[in-house]
Design a protein around this motif. Structure first.
Motif, PDB file in Angstrom:
ATOM      1  N   ILE A 199       0.842  -1.197   0.000  1.00 14.77           N
ATOM      2  CA  ILE A 199       0.000   0.000   0.000  1.00 14.77           C
ATOM      3  C   ILE A 199       0.880   1.251   0.000  1.00 14.77           C
ATOM      4  CG2 ILE A 199      -1.955  -1.073   1.172  1.00 14.77           C
ATOM      5  CD1 ILE A 199      -0.982   0.200   3.775  1.00 14.77           C
ATOM      6  N   VAL A 200       0.277   2.377  -0.337  1.00 19.10           N
ATOM      7  CA  VAL A 200       1.026   3.642  -0.354  1.00 19.10           C
ATOM      8  C   VAL A 200       0.437   4.652   0.627  1.00 19.10           C
ATOM      9  CG1 VAL A 200       1.778   3.360  -2.737  1.00 19.10           C
ATOM     10  CG2 VAL A 200      -0.378   4.541  -2.265  1.00 19.10           C
ATOM     11  N   ASN A 201      -0.736   4.311   1.193  1.00 18.22           N
ATOM     12  CA  ASN A 201      -1.421   5.257   2.067  1.00 18.22           C
ATOM     13  C   ASN A 201      -1.070   5.048   3.539  1.00 18.22           C
ATOM     14  OD1 ASN A 201      -3.682   4.436  -0.262  1.00 18.22           O
ATOM     15  ND2 ASN A 201      -3.350   6.619   0.022  1.00 18.22           N
ATOM     16  N   GLN A 202      -0.915   6.150   4.244  1.00 17.37           N
ATOM     17  CA  GLN A 202      -0.573   6.113   5.665  1.00 17.37           C
ATOM     18  C   GLN A 202      -1.826   6.267   6.515  1.00 17.37           C
ATOM     19  OE1 GLN A 202       1.187   4.963   7.988  1.00 17.37           O
ATOM     20  NE2 GLN A 202       3.086   6.135   7.775  1.00 17.37           N
ATOM     21  N   PHE A 203      -1.773   5.851   7.766  1.00 14.40           N
ATOM     22  CA  PHE A 203      -2.859   6.068   8.721  1.00 14.40           C
ATOM     23  C   PHE A 203      -3.087   7.568   8.886  1.00 14.40           C
ATOM     24  CE2 PHE A 203      -4.415   6.778  13.020  1.00 14.40           C
ATOM     25  CZ  PHE A 203      -5.447   5.862  13.113  1.00 14.40           C
ATOM     26  N   PRO A 204      -4.358   8.032   8.954  1.00 16.85           N
ATOM     27  CA  PRO A 204      -5.610   7.275   9.091  1.00 16.85           C
ATOM     28  C   PRO A 204      -6.396   7.110   7.784  1.00 16.85           C
ATOM     29  CG  PRO A 204      -6.007   9.552   9.670  1.00 16.85           C
ATOM     30  CD  PRO A 204      -4.564   9.479   9.230  1.00 16.85           C
ATOM     31  N   HIS A 205      -5.711   7.005   6.668  1.00 13.70           N
ATOM     32  CA  HIS A 205      -6.416   6.824   5.395  1.00 13.70           C
ATOM     33  C   HIS A 205      -7.232   5.531   5.426  1.00 13.70           C
ATOM     34  CE1 HIS A 205      -7.113   6.329   1.066  1.00 13.70           C
ATOM     35  NE2 HIS A 205      -6.787   7.606   0.934  1.00 13.70           N
ATOM     36  N   PHE A 206      -8.383   5.541   4.766  1.00 13.02           N
ATOM     37  CA  PHE A 206      -9.267   4.380   4.716  1.00 13.02           C
ATOM     38  C   PHE A 206      -8.531   3.134   4.246  1.00 13.02           C
ATOM     39  CE2 PHE A 206     -11.634   1.699   1.723  1.00 13.02           C
ATOM     40  CZ  PHE A 206     -12.511   1.069   2.606  1.00 13.02           C
ATOM     41  N   ARG A 207      -7.701   3.256   3.216  1.00 13.16           N
ATOM     42  CA  ARG A 207      -7.046   2.087   2.626  1.00 13.16           C
ATOM     43  C   ARG A 207      -6.042   1.467   3.589  1.00 13.16           C
ATOM     44  NH1 ARG A 207      -6.307   2.747  -3.839  1.00 13.16           N
ATOM     45  NH2 ARG A 207      -6.711   0.523  -3.682  1.00 13.16           N
ATOM     46  N   PHE A 208      -5.417   2.284   4.416  1.00 12.35           N
ATOM     47  CA  PHE A 208      -4.503   1.778   5.448  1.00 12.35           C
ATOM     48  C   PHE A 208      -5.288   0.957   6.464  1.00 12.35           C
ATOM     49  CE2 PHE A 208      -2.517   1.890   9.569  1.00 12.35           C
ATOM     50  CZ  PHE A 208      -1.163   1.791   9.349  1.00 12.35           C
ATOM     51  N   ILE A 209      -6.377   1.552   6.972  1.00 12.45           N
ATOM     52  CA  ILE A 209      -7.189   0.882   7.993  1.00 12.45           C
ATOM     53  C   ILE A 209      -7.799  -0.399   7.446  1.00 12.45           C
ATOM     54  CG2 ILE A 209      -9.241   1.103   9.447  1.00 12.45           C
ATOM     55  CD1 ILE A 209      -8.655   4.138   9.554  1.00 12.45           C
ATOM     56  N   ARG A 210      -8.369  -0.335   6.240  1.00 10.47           N
ATOM     57  CA  ARG A 210      -8.998  -1.509   5.646  1.00 10.47           C
ATOM     58  C   ARG A 210      -7.991  -2.621   5.396  1.00 10.47           C
ATOM     59  NH1 ARG A 210      -8.399  -5.120   1.819  1.00 10.47           N
ATOM     60  NH2 ARG A 210      -7.288  -3.460   0.737  1.00 10.47           N
ATOM     61  N   TYR A 211      -6.826  -2.249   4.890  1.00 10.24           N
ATOM     62  CA  TYR A 211      -5.792  -3.233   4.567  1.00 10.24           C
ATOM     63  C   TYR A 211      -5.367  -4.011   5.809  1.00 10.24           C
ATOM     64  CZ  TYR A 211      -1.453  -5.256   2.749  1.00 10.24           C
ATOM     65  OH  TYR A 211      -0.460  -6.130   2.379  1.00 10.24           O
ATOM     66  N   PHE A 212      -5.010  -3.293   6.850  1.00 13.93           N
ATOM     67  CA  PHE A 212      -4.506  -3.970   8.052  1.00 13.93           C
ATOM     68  C   PHE A 212      -5.614  -4.669   8.834  1.00 13.93           C
ATOM     69  CE2 PHE A 212      -0.830  -1.247   7.271  1.00 13.93           C
ATOM     70  CZ  PHE A 212       0.194  -2.168   7.468  1.00 13.93           C
ATOM     71  N   LEU A 213      -6.807  -4.120   8.800  1.00 13.94           N
ATOM     72  CA  LEU A 213      -7.924  -4.753   9.494  1.00 13.94           C
ATOM     73  C   LEU A 213      -8.255  -6.100   8.852  1.00 13.94           C
ATOM     74  CD1 LEU A 213      -9.842  -4.239  11.842  1.00 13.94           C
ATOM     75  CD2 LEU A 213     -11.445  -3.182  10.228  1.00 13.94           C
ATOM     76  N   GLN A 214      -8.313  -6.117   7.525  1.00  8.21           N
ATOM     77  CA  GLN A 214      -8.633  -7.372   6.832  1.00  8.21           C
ATOM     78  C   GLN A 214      -7.502  -8.377   6.952  1.00  8.21           C
ATOM     79  OE1 GLN A 214      -9.976  -6.821   2.814  1.00  8.21           O
ATOM     80  NE2 GLN A 214     -10.522  -8.946   2.529  1.00  8.21           N
ATOM     81  N   HIS A 215      -6.267  -7.921   6.795  1.00  9.36           N
ATOM     82  CA  HIS A 215      -5.136  -8.839   6.888  1.00  9.36           C
ATOM     83  C   HIS A 215      -4.884  -9.321   8.311  1.00  9.36           C
ATOM     84  CE1 HIS A 215      -4.378  -7.474   2.795  1.00  9.36           C
ATOM     85  NE2 HIS A 215      -3.520  -8.469   2.665  1.00  9.36           N
ATOM     86  N   SER A 216      -5.428  -8.624   9.295  1.00  7.64           N
ATOM     87  CA  SER A 216      -5.368  -9.093  10.684  1.00  7.64           C
ATOM     88  C   SER A 216      -6.491 -10.093  10.951  1.00  7.64           C
ATOM     89  CB  SER A 216      -5.503  -7.919  11.657  1.00  7.64           C
ATOM     90  OG  SER A 216      -4.433  -7.025  11.548  1.00  7.64           O
ATOM     91  N   ALA A 217      -7.673  -9.786  10.438  1.00  9.21           N
ATOM     92  CA  ALA A 217      -8.848 -10.630  10.687  1.00  9.21           C
ATOM     93  C   ALA A 217      -8.704 -12.020  10.075  1.00  9.21           C
ATOM     94  CB  ALA A 217     -10.101  -9.950  10.154  1.00  9.21           C
ATOM     95  N   ILE A 218      -7.979 -12.140   8.975  1.00  8.47           N
ATOM     96  CA  ILE A 218      -7.838 -13.446   8.310  1.00  8.47           C
ATOM     97  C   ILE A 218      -7.094 -14.449   9.203  1.00  8.47           C
ATOM     98  CG2 ILE A 218      -6.833 -14.681   6.352  1.00  8.47           C
ATOM     99  CD1 ILE A 218      -7.412 -12.126   4.677  1.00  8.47           C
ATOM    100  N   PRO A 219      -5.853 -14.147   9.665  1.00 10.51           N
ATOM    101  CA  PRO A 219      -5.177 -15.106  10.551  1.00 10.51           C
ATOM    102  C   PRO A 219      -5.885 -15.266  11.897  1.00 10.51           C
ATOM    103  CG  PRO A 219      -3.888 -13.097  10.329  1.00 10.51           C
ATOM    104  CD  PRO A 219      -4.966 -13.029   9.312  1.00 10.51           C
ATOM    105  N   LEU A 220      -6.556 -14.219  12.368  1.00 14.50           N
ATOM    106  CA  LEU A 220      -7.315 -14.341  13.621  1.00 14.50           C
ATOM    107  C   LEU A 220      -8.500 -15.284  13.435  1.00 14.50           C
ATOM    108  CD1 LEU A 220      -7.303 -10.656  14.961  1.00 14.50           C
ATOM    109  CD2 LEU A 220      -6.009 -12.611  15.838  1.00 14.50           C
ATOM    110  N   SER A 221      -9.061 -15.323  12.233  1.00 16.36           N
ATOM    111  CA  SER A 221     -10.147 -16.266  11.955  1.00 16.36           C
ATOM    112  C   SER A 221      -9.615 -17.700  11.980  1.00 16.36           C
ATOM    113  CB  SER A 221     -10.801 -15.964  10.604  1.00 16.36           C
ATOM    114  OG  SER A 221      -9.964 -16.313   9.515  1.00 16.36           O
TER     115      SER A 221
END
Length: 239
Positions: A113-135
């Motif tokens: 990604i190229v966007n830094q926090f608090p950009h939507f794409r930053f939050i969405r990227y890390f939230l989804q990539h965190s939720a997958i292994p947590l699932s």
């Protein structure tokens, strides 16, 4: 906010939050057991919202392109996790275990990604990539899913089978799903895999290594469980 910096403060804090959550789930699994439905549907909702909101944002900002189709590895992992929340399926979990554990974690260390926090794409990227292994962790700890050793080969071959039509689609559409055309535009682990035929050779070797490493904790877990079962059986016989 197009100034993402590797291991900047937001990046490090995000990684710490993920690993803290991961550890809390493991060490407090007995206390969390009564809250299993809440965790399950929280994971389900998070994955669903992340996947849908990504495309909505792209459409609303007139940035959606053909290479935004949900054909990346994280999207496949998301769909499998969503399916498993609705229906039990051992084979589906075997695949999710291998593509949904280390790959998204590694992606968080070198995000494309190229966007830094608090950009939507930053939050969405890390939230989804965190939720997958947590699932994946949720299904192991709270729904009792286990993976046999032979599933390493099953997972590796399945990913290669899926990769064939994805590769052809990349050639037809000029896309880069599964990073089969070339490494990502940003600096990631794939940037060190070379070019041409060596890129694919290294990709295959790396995938197999990741699958084997991913399985090691599962092997240890099942050995401990089997040992515990044998001890209980001997104790029952002696009584």
């Amino acid at each position: 906010m197009r100034d993402f910096t590797l291991f900047s403060m937001p990046h490090i804090v995000t990684l710490i939050i993920f690993f803290t959550t991961f550890c809390v789930m493991i060490y407090n699994r007995k206390k969390l057991k009564p809250h299993q439905p809440i965790m399950k549907w929280t994971i389900f909702s998070t994955l669903l919202v992340c996947e849908i909101s990504q495309h909505l944002w792209l459409i609303l900002t007139n940035k959606w392109e053909i290479d935004d189709l949900p054909l990346e590895l994280c999207s496949f992992s998301t769909f499998i996790a969503l399916f498993l929340c609705l229906k039990n399926n051992q084979k589906a979990f075997h695949l999710l275990f291998f593509i949904g554990t280390l790959p998204p974690i590694l992606s968080m260390f070198t995000p494309g990604i190229v966007n830094q926090f608090p950009h939507f794409r930053f939050i969405r990227y890390f939230l989804q990539h965190s939720a997958i292994p947590l699932s994946v962790l949720y299904f192991i700890l709270f729904e009792g899913y286990r993976v046999p050793r032979k599933a390493v080969l099953f997972g590796f071959l399945t990913v290669n089978i899926i990769a064939v039509p994805i590769f052809i689609l990349n050639q037809l559409l000029g896309t880069n799903f599964f990073f089969l055309a070339n490494p990502s535009e940003t600096k990631t682990i794939l940037s060190f895999f070379g070019t041409g035929i060596m890129y694919y050779v290294n990709l295959e070797i790396a995938a197999l290594i990741v699958f084997i490493i991913t399985y090691i904790p599962m092997e240890i877990l099942q050995k401990k469980e089997n040992k515990h079962i044998r001890v209980e059986e001997r104790t029952g016989e002696s009584e």
